[in-house]
Design a protein around this motif. Structure first.
Motif, PDB file in Angstrom:
ATOM      1  N   MET A  34      -9.567  34.177 -18.813  1.00 32.82           N
ATOM      2  CA  MET A  34      -8.013  33.491 -17.753  1.00 32.82           C
ATOM      3  C   MET A  34      -7.250  34.179 -17.724  1.00 32.82           C
ATOM      4  SD  MET A  34      -9.859  30.980 -15.848  1.00 32.82           S
ATOM      5  CE  MET A  34      -8.454  30.523 -14.478  1.00 32.82           C
ATOM      6  N   GLY A  35      -6.239  34.562 -17.036  1.00 34.41           N
ATOM      7  CA  GLY A  35      -5.318  35.679 -17.116  1.00 34.41           C
ATOM      8  C   GLY A  35      -4.076  35.089 -16.301  1.00 34.41           C
ATOM      9  N   TRP A  36      -3.196  35.228 -16.523  1.00 31.94           N
ATOM     10  CA  TRP A  36      -1.600  34.730 -15.859  1.00 31.94           C
ATOM     11  C   TRP A  36      -1.007  36.006 -15.434  1.00 31.94           C
ATOM     12  CZ3 TRP A  36       0.127  30.353 -13.687  1.00 31.94           C
ATOM     13  CH2 TRP A  36      -0.412  28.854 -14.775  1.00 31.94           C
ATOM     14  N   PHE A  37      -0.640  36.100 -13.911  1.00 38.23           N
ATOM     15  CA  PHE A  37      -0.193  37.333 -13.606  1.00 38.23           C
ATOM     16  C   PHE A  37       1.327  36.691 -13.084  1.00 38.23           C
ATOM     17  CE2 PHE A  37      -3.186  40.728 -14.471  1.00 38.23           C
ATOM     18  CZ  PHE A  37      -4.277  39.799 -14.331  1.00 38.23           C
ATOM     19  N   ARG A  38       2.242  37.776 -12.401  1.00 38.47           N
ATOM     20  CA  ARG A  38       3.355  37.530 -11.856  1.00 38.47           C
ATOM     21  C   ARG A  38       4.006  38.455 -11.230  1.00 38.47           C
ATOM     22  NH1 ARG A  38       7.409  37.325 -16.881  1.00 38.47           N
ATOM     23  NH2 ARG A  38       8.248  40.014 -17.382  1.00 38.47           N
ATOM     24  N   GLU A  46       2.292  41.546 -11.130  1.00 37.76           N
ATOM     25  CA  GLU A  46       2.193  42.321 -13.068  1.00 37.76           C
ATOM     26  C   GLU A  46       1.543  41.670 -13.839  1.00 37.76           C
ATOM     27  OE1 GLU A  46       5.690  43.665 -15.255  1.00 37.76           O
ATOM     28  OE2 GLU A  46       6.542  41.542 -15.272  1.00 37.76           O
ATOM     29  N   PHE A  47       0.823  41.983 -15.153  1.00 37.60           N
ATOM     30  CA  PHE A  47      -0.181  41.119 -16.368  1.00 37.60           C
ATOM     31  C   PHE A  47       1.075  40.421 -17.208  1.00 37.60           C
ATOM     32  CE2 PHE A  47      -2.980  39.989 -18.943  1.00 37.60           C
ATOM     33  CZ  PHE A  47      -2.304  40.162 -20.488  1.00 37.60           C
ATOM     34  N   VAL A  48       0.579  38.805 -17.190  1.00 35.66           N
ATOM     35  CA  VAL A  48       1.802  38.683 -18.115  1.00 35.66           C
ATOM     36  C   VAL A  48       0.455  38.226 -19.440  1.00 35.66           C
ATOM     37  CG1 VAL A  48       2.696  36.494 -18.863  1.00 35.66           C
ATOM     38  CG2 VAL A  48       3.293  36.914 -16.819  1.00 35.66           C
ATOM     39  N   ALA A  49       0.028  37.954 -19.298  1.00 41.79           N
ATOM     40  CA  ALA A  49      -1.751  37.217 -20.137  1.00 41.79           C
ATOM     41  C   ALA A  49      -2.553  36.566 -19.980  1.00 41.79           C
ATOM     42  CB  ALA A  49      -0.241  35.965 -21.500  1.00 41.79           C
ATOM     43  N   SER A  50      -2.819  36.763 -20.833  1.00 36.74           N
ATOM     44  CA  SER A  50      -5.141  36.525 -20.777  1.00 36.74           C
ATOM     45  C   SER A  50      -5.007  35.774 -22.601  1.00 36.74           C
ATOM     46  CB  SER A  50      -5.506  38.374 -20.148  1.00 36.74           C
ATOM     47  OG  SER A  50      -5.534  38.783 -21.299  1.00 36.74           O
ATOM     48  N   ILE A  51      -6.902  35.394 -21.970  1.00 38.56           N
ATOM     49  CA  ILE A  51      -7.196  34.982 -22.928  1.00 38.56           C
ATOM     50  C   ILE A  51      -8.575  34.772 -22.621  1.00 38.56           C
ATOM     51  CG2 ILE A  51      -6.561  32.332 -22.287  1.00 38.56           C
ATOM     52  CD1 ILE A  51      -6.456  31.154 -24.346  1.00 38.56           C
ATOM     53  N   ASN A  52      -9.565  34.503 -24.035  1.00 40.15           N
ATOM     54  CA  ASN A  52     -10.779  34.928 -23.907  1.00 40.15           C
ATOM     55  C   ASN A  52     -11.496  33.340 -23.592  1.00 40.15           C
ATOM     56  OD1 ASN A  52     -11.192  34.331 -26.460  1.00 40.15           O
ATOM     57  ND2 ASN A  52     -12.795  35.194 -26.844  1.00 40.15           N
ATOM     58  N   TYR A  53     -13.135  33.414 -23.331  1.00 43.28           N
ATOM     59  CA  TYR A  53     -13.888  32.685 -23.608  1.00 43.28           C
ATOM     60  C   TYR A  53     -13.437  31.073 -24.169  1.00 43.28           C
ATOM     61  CZ  TYR A  53     -17.060  33.179 -27.039  1.00 43.28           C
ATOM     62  OH  TYR A  53     -18.074  33.713 -27.732  1.00 43.28           O
ATOM     63  N   SER A  54     -12.521  31.480 -25.540  1.00 45.19           N
ATOM     64  CA  SER A  54     -13.145  30.838 -26.273  1.00 45.19           C
ATOM     65  C   SER A  54     -11.773  30.441 -27.080  1.00 45.19           C
ATOM     66  CB  SER A  54     -13.771  31.036 -27.789  1.00 45.19           C
ATOM     67  OG  SER A  54     -12.898  32.328 -28.392  1.00 45.19           O
ATOM     68  N   GLY A  55     -10.866  30.750 -26.755  1.00 48.02           N
ATOM     69  CA  GLY A  55      -9.640  31.244 -26.987  1.00 48.02           C
ATOM     70  C   GLY A  55      -9.280  31.826 -28.373  1.00 48.02           C
ATOM     71  N   ALA A 106      -6.886  42.608 -18.884  1.00 46.28           N
ATOM     72  CA  ALA A 106      -5.386  42.957 -18.308  1.00 46.28           C
ATOM     73  C   ALA A 106      -5.149  43.668 -17.201  1.00 46.28           C
ATOM     74  CB  ALA A 106      -3.994  43.494 -19.279  1.00 46.28           C
ATOM     75  N   HIS A 107      -6.460  44.102 -16.578  1.00 48.64           N
ATOM     76  CA  HIS A 107      -6.431  44.513 -15.205  1.00 48.64           C
ATOM     77  C   HIS A 107      -6.480  43.694 -13.827  1.00 48.64           C
ATOM     78  CE1 HIS A 107      -6.562  48.120 -17.202  1.00 48.64           C
ATOM     79  NE2 HIS A 107      -7.496  47.450 -18.535  1.00 48.64           N
ATOM     80  N   LYS A 108      -5.488  43.802 -12.827  1.00 48.17           N
ATOM     81  CA  LYS A 108      -5.905  42.764 -11.936  1.00 48.17           C
ATOM     82  C   LYS A 108      -7.227  42.097 -11.178  1.00 48.17           C
ATOM     83  CE  LYS A 108      -2.686  44.475  -9.482  1.00 48.17           C
ATOM     84  NZ  LYS A 108      -2.228  45.973  -9.982  1.00 48.17           N
ATOM     85  N   THR A 109      -7.866  44.133 -11.086  1.00 51.52           N
ATOM     86  CA  THR A 109      -8.421  43.791 -10.309  1.00 51.52           C
ATOM     87  C   THR A 109     -10.273  43.664 -11.261  1.00 51.52           C
ATOM     88  OG1 THR A 109      -9.107  46.104 -11.665  1.00 51.52           O
ATOM     89  CG2 THR A 109      -7.476  46.125  -9.784  1.00 51.52           C
ATOM     90  N   GLU A 110     -10.039  43.114 -12.683  1.00 51.83           N
ATOM     91  CA  GLU A 110     -11.132  42.512 -13.077  1.00 51.83           C
ATOM     92  C   GLU A 110     -11.029  40.972 -12.941  1.00 51.83           C
ATOM     93  OE1 GLU A 110     -10.740  43.816 -16.466  1.00 51.83           O
ATOM     94  OE2 GLU A 110     -11.435  46.256 -16.308  1.00 51.83           O
TER      95      GLU A 110
END
Length: 124
Positions: A34-38, A46-55, A106-110
């Motif tokens: 999951m990711g957060w963008f703004r 732009e990219f803010v933060a991301s987290i993998n499946y497990s945290g 961090a890539h929004k296209t993904e």
């Protein structure tokens, strides 16, 4: 059908805190990053933060490192963004997005599923 819904935005004074929440439904949550963008007015998203499946792995933009924390609760299909020491330049619409992969990015296209966004306004 995947649905991503953000909440928790609002108006806060500089130096204050906000916690954004995001819930994703419609497909398996536990194996997806999951990711957060703004997006600020007149600027690119732009990219803010991301987290993998497990945290277990998290990534942050340099501009928010040390102030923002991303976390997730797989039992609730939810991801969170704790924002502390907010600055006027953090003012933006914040979007939550889901990536169809376990690894954070961090890539929004993904990211292939996006919420409608929640407004965060930081006053000086």
């Amino acid at each position: 059908q995947v649905q991503v819904v953000e909440s928790g935005g609002g108006l806060v004074q500089a130096g204050g805190s906000l916690r954004l929440s995001c819930k994703a439904t419609g497909r398996t949550f536990v194996n997806k990053a999951m990711g957060w963008f703004r997006q600020a007015p007149g600027k690119e998203i732009e990219f803010v933060a991301s987290i993998n499946y497990s945290g277990g792995s998290t990534y942050y933009a340099d501009s928010v490192k040390g102030r923002f924390t991303i976390s997730r609760d797989n039992t609730k299909n939810s991801v969170y963004l704790q924002m502390n020491s907010l600055k006027p330049e953090d003012t933006a619409v914040y979007y939550c997005a889901q990536r169809p992969d376990m690894l954070a990015s961090a890539h929004k296209t993904e990211y292939d599923a996006w919420g409608q966004g929640t407004q965060v306004t930081v006053s000086s």
